[in-house]
Write an enzyme that holds these catalytic residues in place. Sequence first.
Site, mmCIF file in Angstrom:
data_model
loop_
_atom_site.group_PDB
_atom_site.id
_atom_site.type_symbol
_atom_site.label_atom_id
_atom_site.label_comp_id
_atom_site.label_asym_id
_atom_site.label_seq_id
_atom_site.Cartn_x
_atom_site.Cartn_y
_atom_site.Cartn_z
ATOM 1 N N TRP A 21 4.586 38.335 30.882
ATOM 2 C CA TRP A 21 4.396 37.019 31.521
ATOM 3 C C TRP A 21 5.504 36.036 31.147
ATOM 4 C CZ3 TRP A 21 0.770 39.557 28.520
ATOM 5 C CH2 TRP A 21 0.709 39.192 27.180
ATOM 6 N N ARG A 22 6.413 36.445 30.260
ATOM 7 C CA ARG A 22 7.530 35.552 29.934
ATOM 8 C C ARG A 22 8.735 35.834 30.825
ATOM 9 N NH1 ARG A 22 6.992 35.251 23.386
ATOM 10 N NH2 ARG A 22 5.159 33.898 23.388
ATOM 11 N N GLU A 34 -2.762 33.426 30.807
ATOM 12 C CA GLU A 34 -3.434 32.479 29.923
ATOM 13 C C GLU A 34 -4.946 32.694 29.900
ATOM 14 O OE1 GLU A 34 -2.295 30.708 27.648
ATOM 15 O OE2 GLU A 34 -0.181 30.866 28.121
ATOM 16 N N THR A 40 -8.478 36.753 23.260
ATOM 17 C CA THR A 40 -8.038 38.144 23.282
ATOM 18 C C THR A 40 -6.598 38.233 22.788
ATOM 19 O OG1 THR A 40 -9.449 38.387 25.233
ATOM 20 C CG2 THR A 40 -7.982 40.208 24.722
ATOM 21 N N TYR A 79 -15.851 38.925 27.511
ATOM 22 C CA TYR A 79 -16.047 37.570 28.060
ATOM 23 C C TYR A 79 -15.882 37.588 29.580
ATOM 24 C CZ TYR A 79 -16.329 35.436 23.468
ATOM 25 O OH TYR A 79 -16.719 35.075 22.224
ATOM 26 N N TYR A 117 -6.890 23.442 26.826
ATOM 27 C CA TYR A 117 -5.820 24.326 26.350
ATOM 28 C C TYR A 117 -5.087 24.988 27.516
ATOM 29 C CZ TYR A 117 -3.338 28.459 25.319
ATOM 30 O OH TYR A 117 -2.340 29.386 25.343
ATOM 31 N N ASP A 135 -4.406 25.837 20.536
ATOM 32 C CA ASP A 135 -5.237 27.032 20.436
ATOM 33 C C ASP A 135 -5.424 27.364 18.962
ATOM 34 O OD1 ASP A 135 -2.822 28.089 19.640
ATOM 35 O OD2 ASP A 135 -3.022 29.924 20.823
#
Length: 358
Positions: A21-22, A34, A40, A79, A117, A135
């Site tokens: 993701w960078r 995110e 996680t 989650y 966040y 975070d």
Amino acid sequence: MPSIAPALLAWYDREAADFPWRRTHDAYAVWLSEIMLQQTQVETVIPYYERFLAAFPTVQALADAPLDTVLKRWEGLGYYSRARNLHRAAQIVAQEMGGNFPSTADELEKLPGIGRYTAGAISSIAFGQRAPVLDGNVIRVFARLTDLNTEVTQNAVKMKLWTLAEDWLPAERAGDYNQALMELGRTVCKPRNPLCGICPIQAHCAAFTNGTQNERPVKAKKAPVPHYDVAAGVIWNDVGQLLIAQRPLKGLLGGLWEFPGGKQEQGETLPECLKRELREELAIEVEVEDLFTVVHHGFTHFKITLHAFMCRYRSGAPQKIGVHDWAWVSVNELDQYSFGKADREVIAALNARKTMLL
DNA sequence: AAAGCGGGGAG
DNA sequence: CTCCCAGCTTT
């Protein structure tokens, strides 16, 4: 205190890990990463992120997909409300925002699944806005930098930390600065045994000066978690199919499939518990046969021992009383449905037995 | 066995 | 606005 930003950004420019993701500033990709990174760890997220993006390459593709398909791609990540909110948010962005994510933290925070966040992370990383993040990593870094001796779970303390996050944010490169802080917390300013010797902002750290880095942040003690015994049925019909049930869309493991059953109550045996649960939730009668396998599993606020029993279906068309849905499926079809970890272990035991018989 | 990790929603 | 709820990995 002099700004930590120059040293932190210089370190990040040298040391930043190359996460998938960078390699993008696409808001959809940043948003997905995110949400997955909530609760996680990075290493767990990477393969899920890549498979998810391959399955749903755009926010429109995600919005158009059925929820079951989305949950299947989320299976095992935990989650599960994150996946349901992700799906809802994708539909809002696709249908009401022309497929474009809002760029400010305030607007982003209105979408389901995006809190303070995540709003700060997306707006700073994808849109270059000067928005702070806080975070668990940043809390730990700040608690050590300031040698904070109060419990960081207290709301007033969190507010103070948010203020620090805002005040220390540099005018330029807010996204890189935020990622650098979190990366520092993950790799150097670790929860235990932080690597102060290689820390680029050691000179700014009050805890290092005082030798208290291992006592920061201060956290409240957690209450011991209760334990429950749960009975589940591996229920066969006359044509070799299994009955599986989909949990209600809200709450624990919401929307996931399971072998139906429930918690053992005082004074009942596990087979009695199973028969009662199947009557209550599906209105069916079964013959409970052998104990098939036992699985131990931990959740946030309790742990369970899952006792899976082989059962023979006897009577009663299944009703959707305590379940969202139900289905008769062959063993080979189980992989098409999303299950939690504990039920996946039961399926693994079924597959192992099948292999042994062949 | 225990710690680590953000947001939703009920009260 | 608080408080309660929530899955899995790593140590």
